[in-house]
Scaffold this motif. Structure first.
Motif, PDB file in Angstrom:
ATOM      1  N   ARG A  76      32.576  64.053  45.003  1.00  0.00           N
ATOM      2  CA  ARG A  76      33.176  63.558  46.244  1.00  0.00           C
ATOM      3  C   ARG A  76      34.526  62.894  45.991  1.00  0.00           C
ATOM      4  O   ARG A  76      35.439  63.017  46.788  1.00  0.00           O
ATOM      5  CB  ARG A  76      32.241  62.587  46.943  1.00  0.00           C
ATOM      6  N   SER A  87      41.698  63.134  54.450  1.00  0.00           N
ATOM      7  CA  SER A  87      40.270  63.010  54.152  1.00  0.00           C
ATOM      8  C   SER A  87      39.575  62.477  55.392  1.00  0.00           C
ATOM      9  O   SER A  87      40.128  61.668  56.125  1.00  0.00           O
ATOM     10  CB  SER A  87      40.047  62.039  52.986  1.00  0.00           C
ATOM     11  N   GLU A  88      38.369  62.950  55.625  1.00  0.00           N
ATOM     12  CA  GLU A  88      37.608  62.518  56.797  1.00  0.00           C
ATOM     13  C   GLU A  88      36.266  61.961  56.353  1.00  0.00           C
ATOM     14  O   GLU A  88      35.733  62.346  55.310  1.00  0.00           O
ATOM     15  CB  GLU A  88      37.381  63.693  57.740  1.00  0.00           C
ATOM     16  N   ALA A  89      35.721  61.055  57.178  1.00  0.00           N
ATOM     17  CA  ALA A  89      34.406  60.482  56.906  1.00  0.00           C
ATOM     18  C   ALA A  89      33.688  60.256  58.221  1.00  0.00           C
ATOM     19  O   ALA A  89      34.320  59.996  59.240  1.00  0.00           O
ATOM     20  CB  ALA A  89      34.547  59.173  56.148  1.00  0.00           C
ATOM     21  N   GLN A  90      32.368  60.366  58.207  1.00  0.00           N
ATOM     22  CA  GLN A  90      31.567  60.168  59.409  1.00  0.00           C
ATOM     23  C   GLN A  90      30.972  58.759  59.482  1.00  0.00           C
ATOM     24  O   GLN A  90      30.807  58.221  60.560  1.00  0.00           O
ATOM     25  CB  GLN A  90      30.442  61.202  59.465  1.00  0.00           C
ATOM     26  N   TRP A 130      31.353  55.984  56.641  1.00  0.00           N
ATOM     27  CA  TRP A 130      32.179  54.955  56.032  1.00  0.00           C
ATOM     28  C   TRP A 130      33.204  55.602  55.114  1.00  0.00           C
ATOM     29  O   TRP A 130      33.060  56.763  54.728  1.00  0.00           O
ATOM     30  CB  TRP A 130      31.347  53.924  55.261  1.00  0.00           C
ATOM     31  N   MET A 131      34.241  54.847  54.788  1.00  0.00           N
ATOM     32  CA  MET A 131      35.271  55.333  53.877  1.00  0.00           C
ATOM     33  C   MET A 131      35.799  54.151  53.083  1.00  0.00           C
ATOM     34  O   MET A 131      35.904  53.041  53.613  1.00  0.00           O
ATOM     35  CB  MET A 131      36.418  55.984  54.646  1.00  0.00           C
ATOM     36  N   ILE A 132      36.115  54.408  51.849  1.00  0.00           N
ATOM     37  CA  ILE A 132      36.732  53.398  50.994  1.00  0.00           C
ATOM     38  C   ILE A 132      38.056  53.960  50.507  1.00  0.00           C
ATOM     39  O   ILE A 132      38.120  55.094  50.037  1.00  0.00           O
ATOM     40  CB  ILE A 132      35.829  53.047  49.797  1.00  0.00           C
ATOM     41  N   ALA A 133      39.095  53.165  50.624  1.00  0.00           N
ATOM     42  CA  ALA A 133      40.413  53.556  50.134  1.00  0.00           C
ATOM     43  C   ALA A 133      40.898  52.472  49.183  1.00  0.00           C
ATOM     44  O   ALA A 133      40.858  51.285  49.504  1.00  0.00           O
ATOM     45  CB  ALA A 133      41.390  53.726  51.287  1.00  0.00           C
ATOM     46  N   ALA A 188      38.325  64.284  47.172  1.00  0.00           N
ATOM     47  CA  ALA A 188      39.331  63.455  47.851  1.00  0.00           C
ATOM     48  C   ALA A 188      40.664  63.505  47.113  1.00  0.00           C
ATOM     49  O   ALA A 188      41.730  63.579  47.743  1.00  0.00           O
ATOM     50  CB  ALA A 188      38.830  62.019  47.965  1.00  0.00           C
ATOM     51  N   VAL A 197      37.183  53.011  43.957  1.00  0.00           N
ATOM     52  CA  VAL A 197      36.584  53.655  45.130  1.00  0.00           C
ATOM     53  C   VAL A 197      35.119  53.988  44.844  1.00  0.00           C
ATOM     54  O   VAL A 197      34.237  53.737  45.661  1.00  0.00           O
ATOM     55  CB  VAL A 197      37.373  54.929  45.514  1.00  0.00           C
ATOM     56  N   ALA A 253      31.724  52.732  46.760  1.00  0.00           N
ATOM     57  CA  ALA A 253      30.814  53.725  47.342  1.00  0.00           C
ATOM     58  C   ALA A 253      29.388  53.512  46.841  1.00  0.00           C
ATOM     59  O   ALA A 253      28.433  53.605  47.612  1.00  0.00           O
ATOM     60  CB  ALA A 253      31.294  55.138  47.001  1.00  0.00           C
TER      61      ALA A 253
END
Length: 120
Positions: free
Chosen positions: A45, A59-62, A64-67, A49, A74, A78
């Motif tokens: 994953r 990048s897409e997330a449904q 959660w997302m960490i940048a 990215a 990251v 996660a």
């Protein structure tokens, strides 16, 4: 008698930073690496990215997302979220790893950002 040694002591104190700088200057910086060589063992994953970023795709997330500036940070965040931790827990994990991999840019009181939404 003490006043006789004061100029000598003062000159030694003032010269200490110069010696430290010369020692630091003799150490060569580490060679720059590419994402492929530096982060070779990343999960799929994270690699996906990085590939999307290299190709200029978003990048897409449904859920959660960490940048963060480093893929290892990251991944730490996660893992915390996957284990049931909160966004605050993940942020602490990300900042802890950034403090290790980018100590010149991160540390106590440094650059964590959080966008929080409370559905209640």
């Amino acid at each position: 008698m003490t006043s006789r040694f004061a100029p000598l002591a003062l000159s030694l104190i003032l010269a200490a930073p110069l010696h430290a700088q010369q020692a630091a200057d003799s150490v060569a910086p580490e060679a720059a690496g590419t994402a492929e060589t530096t982060f070779a063992d990343l999960p799929d994953r994270v690699q996906a990215a990085l590939d999307a970023k290299a190709q200029g795709r978003p990048s897409e997330a449904q859920e959660w997302m960490i940048a963060a500036a480093n893929p290892l940070a990251v991944e730490a965040g996660a893992k915390v979220l996957e284990a049931g931790g909160s966004a605050a827990d993940a942020m602490i994990a990300v900042q802890s790893v950034l403090g290790l991999v980018e100590p010149q840019s991160s540390g106590l009181g440094g650059g964590a950002f959080l966008v929080w939404y409370d559905a209640e």
